[in-house]
Enzyme design. Structure first.
Site, PDB file in Angstrom:
ATOM      1  N   GLY A  51      23.314  13.692  18.635  1.00 24.77           N
ATOM      2  CA  GLY A  51      22.599  14.410  19.705  1.00 24.77           C
ATOM      3  C   GLY A  51      23.049  13.960  21.083  1.00 24.77           C
ATOM      4  O   GLY A  51      24.096  13.323  21.262  1.00 24.77           O
ATOM      5  N   GLU A 218      17.165  11.490  47.360  1.00 20.35           N
ATOM      6  CA  GLU A 218      15.960  11.607  46.523  1.00 20.35           C
ATOM      7  C   GLU A 218      14.888  12.346  47.322  1.00 20.35           C
ATOM      8  O   GLU A 218      14.636  11.998  48.474  1.00 20.35           O
ATOM      9  CB  GLU A 218      15.488  10.199  46.115  1.00 20.35           C
ATOM     10  N   VAL A 252      18.728  18.575  49.372  1.00 21.90           N
ATOM     11  CA  VAL A 252      19.993  19.241  49.665  1.00 21.90           C
ATOM     12  C   VAL A 252      19.665  20.722  49.820  1.00 21.90           C
ATOM     13  O   VAL A 252      19.223  21.364  48.862  1.00 21.90           O
ATOM     14  CB  VAL A 252      21.009  19.024  48.532  1.00 21.90           C
ATOM     15  N   ARG A 287      15.547  16.961  33.284  1.00 21.31           N
ATOM     16  CA  ARG A 287      16.032  17.704  32.122  1.00 21.31           C
ATOM     17  C   ARG A 287      14.962  18.681  31.668  1.00 21.31           C
ATOM     18  O   ARG A 287      13.785  18.461  31.873  1.00 21.31           O
ATOM     19  CB  ARG A 287      16.392  16.724  30.983  1.00 21.31           C
ATOM     20  N   ASP A 327      12.487  15.279  22.844  1.00 22.02           N
ATOM     21  CA  ASP A 327      12.475  15.816  24.206  1.00 22.02           C
ATOM     22  C   ASP A 327      11.853  17.202  24.259  1.00 22.02           C
ATOM     23  O   ASP A 327      11.259  17.580  25.278  1.00 22.02           O
ATOM     24  CB  ASP A 327      13.909  15.917  24.760  1.00 22.02           C
ATOM     25  N   ALA A 335      14.895   8.311  23.741  1.00 18.20           N
ATOM     26  CA  ALA A 335      15.393   8.369  22.374  1.00 18.20           C
ATOM     27  C   ALA A 335      14.439   7.704  21.380  1.00 18.20           C
ATOM     28  O   ALA A 335      14.175   8.228  20.300  1.00 18.20           O
ATOM     29  CB  ALA A 335      16.762   7.697  22.317  1.00 18.20           C
ATOM     30  N   HIS A 459      13.114 -22.610  25.898  1.00 18.72           N
ATOM     31  CA  HIS A 459      13.526 -23.014  27.258  1.00 18.72           C
ATOM     32  C   HIS A 459      15.000 -23.372  27.264  1.00 18.72           C
ATOM     33  O   HIS A 459      15.460 -24.010  26.337  1.00 18.72           O
ATOM     34  CB  HIS A 459      12.700 -24.221  27.699  1.00 18.72           C
TER      35      HIS A 459
END
Ligand code: FAD
Ligand code: NAD
Length: 492
Positions: A51, A218, A252, A287, A327, A335, A459
């Site tokens: 996929g 953005e 944009v 998407r 999705d 996924a 640690h």
């Protein structure tokens, strides 16, 4: 074909389960169903299952991000007295490496199909009715399939924005979606990334490391909208050094091809240069679900206003024989969420009384530093007016972070102030994507800050930051002095 997959209608395949779509949702479902003894048909247009995730998503992007990380570390090594010369990038070889990663993994899923005796049909499915579909085979012809149950796992595709398209062939050459960017056609001198989400930041950072001057646009007020700001701030600081510019609250308006590149018109209160030139544009603005499966309208499957197939907690659609996962049924489009939904749907089909009800789905943005979170975020808690206590451990106090020279990190626990129960975990820093798994397990197991604090962590590791965050909740972190104003009254 095995004998029991031949139905009454002669050449028609008759199967107990048909899975449409061979992504991480579809193939996980098909494989579990086969393991549980069902006859399974899996339909996908590619040679092998994988996929979007394996062919043009998670896996190739992570191969490139790994290379980017090595380059960035080699540059940073100068600060430790180790000087490497600037890397010479052989793009063909790099592309070959990325392709070999995909080929290896999809070769593996192909083998697993054979071992499990899943009937793999390379082609595209069209729904005929609630119990049958037909596959247009890649090599020609059609294959009708009758099924008792079907799982739709058709995934998603990039959102296309008309104002961000050029005419004809130039579109694919100059304006890229994530699939085209992963092809590594070239390393542009000036790359505009539209969208400061997962893909824009991951692939933007790959190209920036390979040598592009990257400008990120953005439209909202911050990168990775939805994620906690204190985590994003750490990444944003780093991006400010690696990208040419990050333009927030910016859109944009249009793009146009010219002789010297793509002329881009930007709109936004903070835009100082409204007209800019770029060689390529990567559009990563989200998407959309592939719910436009031919023939779906011949069933009672419902699709919501955003295009997601409507399912219940068991991933059953409005058509009792048909399930949907991944999705195509909604966010988060990840996924691992798809795979778990797939396994749930199969368990329901074999008669188990289960539902898809995770307390936490981890999200990881594989930038450098990585950002990861799961369960309740602080942002969500504020929005829902939930009272929580947030315990944070800065990586500047971690021996491991200091020894690897990665102080740019923060681990935080979102806790129920009364019980100390871990409701959410957020981490930014090198390897946060690996560290978050402990947080997810803690939430699913109903762990409390006491559990996290009393669990001995090795640690020096970055995992100790999770334990010390829990200690911060009690005002007792070994490596930070942060006494509590008021002792938490945690019910035992
Ligand atoms: P998909 O993987 O989209 O697969 C669906 C399949 O169904 C496709 O092969 C498609 O061709 C096929 N199909 C569609 N219609 C039909 C039909 N009619 N007949 C037969 N087959 C059909 N997620 C993560 O968790 N981690 C990551 O690091 C990550 N990185 C990503 C990077 C990029 C660049 C992109 C684009 C995505 C990334 N994702 C990541 C998201 C992840 O790829 C998706 O969430 C995941 O692939 C969804 O799985 P799925 O099984 O629902 O569908
Ligand atoms: P996204 O939703 O993560 O980010 C899109 C960004 O674009 C948002 O910040 C949004 O505000 C912005 N945007 C939308 N329209 C815009 C416009 N016109 N101009 C400027 N900015 C605009 O989407 P994506 O990055 O395309 O990724 C899609 C999905 O794929 C992700 O949501 C995620 O589910 C999945 N994915 C996951 C990973 C991962 O798990 N590491 C990696 C890549 C993709």
């Amino acid at each position: 074909m095995t004998g029991n997959q031949l139905g009454d209608a002669g050449s028609m395949i008759s199967t107990q389960l048909a899975v449409v779509g061979g992504g991480p949702g579809g193939y996980a479902a098909a494989f579990l169903a086969a393991d549980l003894g069902l006859q399974v048909v899996l339909v996908d247009p590619e040679d092998n299952p994988g996929g979007v995730c394996v062919y043009r998503g998670c896996i190739p992007s992570k191969a490139l991000l790994h290379v980017a990380k090595v380059i960035a570390e080699s540059r940073h090594a100068a600060a430790w007295g180790v000087q490497f010369s600037e890397p010479a990038i052989d793009l063909d070889k790099l592309r070959g490496f990325k392709n070999s990663v995909v080929a290896r993994l999809t070769g593996g899923t192909g083998q697993l199909v054979k071992h499990r005796k899943v009937r793999y049909l390379k082609g595209r499915a069209e729904i005929v009715d609630a119990h049958s579909l037909t596959v247009t085979l890649h090599d020609g012809g059609n294959e009708p399939v009758r099924f008792d149950h079907a799982i739709l796992a058709t995934g998603s595709r990039p959102v296309r924005v008309p104002s961000l398209s050029l005419e004809g062939a130039l579109d694919n050459d100059r304006v890229w979606d994530s699939t085209r960017a992963l092809d590594l056609p070239l390393v542009p001198k000036r790359l505009l990334v539209v969208g400061g989400g997962y893909i824009g930041l991951e692939l933007g950072s790959v190209y920036a490391t390979l040598g592009s001057q990257v400008t990120i646009v953005e439209m909202t007020a911050g990168l990775l909208p939805g994620a906690d700001r204190d985590l994003v701030d750490v990444l944003a600081k780093r991006i400010a050094q690696t990208a040419k510019a990050v333009l927030l609250n910016t859109k944009v308006a249009r793009i146009a091809a010219g002789p010297d590149g793509i002329r881009v018109s930007l709109e936004g209160a903070d835009v100082k240069e409204p007209e800019q030139l770029f060689d390529n544009v990567l559009v990563a603005v989200g998407r959309r679900p592939n719910s436009d499966i031919p023939g779906l309208d011949r069933t009672a499957v419902q699709v919501d206003a955003r295009g997601f197939i409507v399912v219940d907690a068991q991933r059953r659609t409005g058509e009792p024989s048909i399930f949907a996962i991944g999705d195509v049924v909604g966010e988060p489009m990840l996924a691992h969420k798809a795979s778990h939904e797939g396994r749930t749907a199969v368990e329901v089909i074999v008669g188990e009384n289960v539902a898809f009800e995770p307390l936490a789905i981890p999200a990881v943005v594989f930038t450098d530093p990585e950002i990861a979170w799961c369960g309740l975020t602080e942002t969500q808690a504020v929005k829902e007016k939930r009272t929580v206590t947030v315990a944070k451990f800065p990586w500047a106090a971690s021996g491991r972070a200091i020894s690897i020279d990665r102080l740019d990190g923060l681990t935080k626990l979102v806790l129920d102030p009364e019980t100390g129960r871990v409701l959410g975990v957020g981490i930014v820093g090198a390897g946060a994507g690996e560290l978050i798994a402990e947080g997810t397990l803690a939430i699913e197991m109903g762990a409390t800050a006491t559990d996290m604090k009393l669990t001995i962590h090795p640690h020096p590791t970055l995992t100790e930051t999770v334990m010390e965050s829990a200690e911060v909740f009690y005002g007792q972190a070994t490596h930070v002095f942060r006494p509590l104003r008021k002792k938490p009254e945690v019910k035992s």
